[in-house]
Scaffold this active site. Structure first.
Site, PDB file in Angstrom:
ATOM      1  N   SER A  81       0.746  -1.098  -0.090  1.00 27.96           N
ATOM      2  CA  SER A  81      -0.017  -0.101  -0.029  1.00 27.96           C
ATOM      3  C   SER A  81       0.857   1.178  -0.015  1.00 27.96           C
ATOM      4  O   SER A  81       1.942   1.404   0.795  1.00 27.96           O
ATOM      5  CB  SER A  81      -0.934   0.107   1.163  1.00 27.96           C
ATOM      6  OG  SER A  81      -1.639   1.195   1.393  1.00 27.96           O
ATOM      7  N   TYR A 135      -1.583   0.234  10.254  1.00 24.33           N
ATOM      8  CA  TYR A 135      -1.927  -0.498   8.962  1.00 24.33           C
ATOM      9  C   TYR A 135      -0.768  -0.184   8.143  1.00 24.33           C
ATOM     10  O   TYR A 135      -0.202  -1.313   7.436  1.00 24.33           O
ATOM     11  CB  TYR A 135      -3.270   0.327   8.431  1.00 24.33           C
ATOM     12  CG  TYR A 135      -3.590  -0.001   7.136  1.00 24.33           C
ATOM     13  CD1 TYR A 135      -3.886  -1.399   6.770  1.00 24.33           C
ATOM     14  CD2 TYR A 135      -3.205   0.609   5.941  1.00 24.33           C
ATOM     15  CE1 TYR A 135      -4.037  -1.812   5.418  1.00 24.33           C
ATOM     16  CE2 TYR A 135      -3.513   0.321   4.609  1.00 24.33           C
ATOM     17  CZ  TYR A 135      -3.957  -0.794   4.257  1.00 24.33           C
ATOM     18  OH  TYR A 135      -4.190  -1.154   3.149  1.00 24.33           O
TER      19      TYR A 135
END
Length: 248
Positions: A145, A158
């Site tokens: 990501s 995250y």
């Protein structure tokens, strides 16, 4: 442009294939002639997609998996090998996001992200690398990501799991210079997926607003996955970042 024959007959496992990037990737791989193993927790969704792909002439199967469970991932790899005789590539795409400021964080949410985003990748490697070694070839693609590139408030844990996955992939690359295993990490930015569905209401609204405003179609990331997989065996696309043009 793409090499229309490069993926023909290749067997590729895709985790998180029930929606979003995983679903789009499985569909595109099938269109390009690959044998596709759709892996996810939501059995009904992947079974329905596998049926559609088979109706279109593809070889596709659905296998229920929980990537946080090492035995479940091993069973996925074993069944894929039994069904198709081997595995040419493993796309580690399953992921979860539970966003919150660190001072408001919940240990259960943190553990869920570590279990899926990091341990899920490690379980996949543990199961599939011996297969690649026996075959003499194999390709691991990990969807990470851009959250790990630009750290934003509420995304600390995250992003940490995604950066840990990025580190694991770089270690695998460094350990695989004998030409047997290729590695690719793909870092998507805002993509229109269901990733926000498990977030709290405030975070969900914020993320979904960005997705609606300028999020990429998941097919854009699927094309990047296929691009990496279609390269000749002596070519490794180590890292790709794909984000909307207007994302900061």
């Amino acid at each position: 442009m793409h090499d229309g024959a490069a993926l023909q007959g290749k067997t590729i496992v895709v985790t998180g294939a029930s929606s979003g990037i995983g679903l789009a990737t499985a569909e595109l791989l099938a269109q390009r002639g690959a044998n596709v193993v759709l892996a996810a927790r939501r059995t009904d969704r992947i079974a329905a997609l596998a049926s559609v792909l088979r109706d279109g002439g593809a070889r596709a199967t659905a296998i229920t998996v929980d990537v946080s469970d090492a035995d479940s991932v091993q069973a996925l790899v074993d069944e894929s090998v039994r069904s198709f005789g081997g595995i040419d590539a493993f796309v580690s795409n399953a992921g979860v996001a539970r966003l919150a400021r660190l001072e408001d964080g919940d240990a259960a949410d943190w553990n869920a992200m570590v279990d899926v985003n990091l341990r899920g990748l490690l379980h996949g490697l543990t199961a599939v690398l011996p297969v690649f070694r026996r075959q003499g070839h194999g390709h691991v693609v990990a969807v990470v990501s851009t959250s790990g590139i630009k750290i934003s408030p509420t995304m600390g844990v995250y992003a940490a799991t995604k950066n840990a996955a990025r580190t694991v992939m770089e270690a695998l690359r460094a350990e695989s210079t004998d030409g047997v295993v290729r590695t690719t990490e793909i870092s998507p930015g805002f993509v229109r997926t269901e990733l926000a569905d498990g977030m709290d209401e405030v975070s969900r609204e914020q993320i979904q607003a960005g997705m609606r405003a300028f999020g990429l179609d998941p097919v854009a990331v699927a094309r990047a996955v296929c691009f990496a997989l279609e390269q000749p065996h002596d070519v490794e696309i180590g890292s790709l970042t794909i984000r909307p043009t207007i994302q900061d």
